[in-house]
Enzyme design. Structure first.
Site, PDB file in Angstrom:
ATOM      1  N   LYS A 170     -41.846   2.927 -10.668  1.00 27.67           N
ATOM      2  CA  LYS A 170     -41.402   4.313 -10.747  1.00 27.67           C
ATOM      3  C   LYS A 170     -42.557   5.182 -10.299  1.00 27.67           C
ATOM      4  CE  LYS A 170     -37.938   6.866 -12.430  1.00 27.67           C
ATOM      5  NZ  LYS A 170     -36.502   6.614 -12.441  1.00 27.67           N
ATOM      6  N   GLY A 215     -18.767  14.363 -20.224  1.00 29.61           N
ATOM      7  CA  GLY A 215     -19.396  14.648 -18.936  1.00 29.61           C
ATOM      8  C   GLY A 215     -18.531  14.134 -17.797  1.00 29.61           C
ATOM      9  N   VAL A 216     -17.973  15.077 -17.034  1.00 29.89           N
ATOM     10  CA  VAL A 216     -17.147  14.677 -15.889  1.00 29.89           C
ATOM     11  C   VAL A 216     -17.821  15.157 -14.604  1.00 29.89           C
ATOM     12  CG1 VAL A 216     -14.945  14.388 -17.072  1.00 29.89           C
ATOM     13  CG2 VAL A 216     -15.625  16.676 -16.326  1.00 29.89           C
ATOM     14  N   GLY A 217     -19.094  14.810 -14.463  1.00 31.58           N
ATOM     15  CA  GLY A 217     -19.852  15.125 -13.256  1.00 31.58           C
ATOM     16  C   GLY A 217     -19.598  14.070 -12.204  1.00 31.58           C
ATOM     17  N   VAL A 225     -20.483  10.778 -11.864  1.00 36.30           N
ATOM     18  CA  VAL A 225     -19.959   9.487 -12.317  1.00 36.30           C
ATOM     19  C   VAL A 225     -18.702   9.691 -13.180  1.00 36.30           C
ATOM     20  CG1 VAL A 225     -20.452   7.379 -13.588  1.00 36.30           C
ATOM     21  CG2 VAL A 225     -22.265   8.463 -12.265  1.00 36.30           C
TER      22      VAL A 225
END
Ligand code: NAD
Length: 365
Positions: free
Chosen positions: A82, A182-184, A186
């Site tokens: 990372k 959360g309906v972003g 994904v």
């Protein structure tokens, strides 16, 4: 004397930790390479206004080790790493900064590949690509893997079917209710798939427009953000924030399974044990949201072979991911241990086996 890198609790036997500074652009970056046992270390670059370089170091070490586990559990020929850039992504980004970042990781000669993470966009990575081949997550060109969200959603959807088969002995989701938080990117794709497979949906989001669009497409019941934990549902699908499985929500959730895309869903490891004790099937987050990294891995394979992004390769890896999930659930039941512990044990065993194999090859050479 302050703590050194090697004393940090997050050090976790990292193979390499590299600091980069570029005077002209002000770049301050740290690249952590946790393990290259399974292949080049792959993990995104986060740009964040850390309060101190010690804080940046802790974050990059923690995230880098997490990538080793995620890549191993998805059975990818990739290690874990990372990078972080210290700075404010809203005010301090320039194309020159990301070219300097690209030059920095280029010096590592391909032992680390970067991609997007919080504060870093596809455009930033495209800038770095001008000076190094060691970046992934592009949107243009034959090898580009594009938006990972649909593949992530597909992995979470298939995991929901695995849970339905085990708990309710059914091959689709008819009669089951899924609470989607959360309906972003994904969550939106996931809601469509769940709806198509016969599930009833209860959804929430802080973005009213996204919520209305998904509700119109799927007939979902909409609830306020905090009410999602009290929804009368069979499955909870966290697809927004981390740490939503915590002491406060545990007593409110009445679901039999948790199957969602969000990273770091368990506030602490104790919560994984508590879910297990209550008989709730917890599909470990970093296992079932591996579709996105699988998609990115296809880009690396294409880059290394001079080929193109290959959806059939991605599909084969998704199938393998579901086999691993089944193995985790089987072992969790047989060994009476929570699923997140079994997932970690499998990832660790895969990483150690690769390290042993690599050492033997070195010895034989
Ligand atoms: P996103 O930002 O597109 O979607 C998140 C949604 O959650 C947004 O619509 C946002 O408005 C909503 N949200 C924020 N706070 C909320 C709250 N308090 N209550 C309800 N909703 C809230 O992100 P995404 O790409 O869809 O990712 C969702 C989760 O999955 C994240 O945790 C991410 O780290 C993880 N993940 C994503 C991918 C991927 O391929 N995109 C891969 C692996 C893991």
């Amino acid at each position: 004397m302050g703590k050194t890198l090697f004393d940090s609790p997050s050090f976790a036997n990292h193979e390499g930790v590299h600091s980069f500074f570029d005077e002209k652009t002000g770049l301050k970056a740290i690249v952590a390479v946790h393990s290259t046992a399974r292949g080049p270390a792959v993990g995104g670059c986060r740009m964040w206004n850390y309060a101190s370089s010690a804080e940046a170091l802790e974050d990059v070490l923690r995230l880098s080790k997490g990538m080793s586990y995620k890549n191993a559990i998805a059975d990818l020929e990739m290690g874990g790493g990372k990078s972080v850039i210290i700075g404010d992504s809203r005010t301090q980004k320039t194309p020159e900064l990301f070219r300097a970042f690209g030059r920095a990781i280029d010096t590592l000669g391909g032992c680390y590949y970067s991609a997007e993470d919080v504060g870093v966009s596809v455009e930033d990575i495209a800038e770095a690509r001008k000076v190094t081949p060691y970046v992934l997550g592009l949107k243009d060109g034959p090898e580009a893997s594009g938006d990972p969200s649909p593949v992530t959603a597909e992995g979470v959807f298939r995991s929901t079917l695995v849970a339905a088969r085990r708990l309710w002995k059914q091959d689709d989701l008819t009669g089951l209710t899924v609470a989607v938080q959360g309906v972003g990117h994904v969550g939106g794709y996931l809601a469509d798939k769940l709806h198509k497979a016969g599930a009833k949906l209860v959804i929430t989001d802080v973005n009213v427009q996204a919520l209305e669009e998904v509700a119109a497409r799927t007939g979902a019941q909409v609830v306020a953000p905090d009410a999602i934990y009290d929804a009368k549902a069979d499955i909870y699908a966290p697809c927004a924030l981390g740490a939503t499985l915590n002491p406060e929500t545990l007593d409110r959730l009445t679901v039999k399974a948790v199957v969602g895309a969000a990273n770091n869903q368990l506030a602490t490891a104790d919560i994984g044990q508590a879910l297990f004790d209550r008989g709730v099937l917890y599909a470990p987050d970093y296992v079932i949201n591996g579709g996105g990294i699988i998609n990115v891995a296809s880009e690396m394979t294409a880059r290394q072979t001079g080929g193109a992004y290959d959806p059939a390769w991605v599909e084969a890896k998704l199938v393998r991911l579901m086999e691993t999930l089944e193995e985790i659930l089987e072992r969790s039941a047989a060994e009476k241990r929570p699923t997140h512990e079994i997932a970690d044990a499998i990832a660790e065993a895969r990483i150690s086996a690769a390290a042993v194999e690599k050492a033997q090859l070195r010895k034989a050479a």
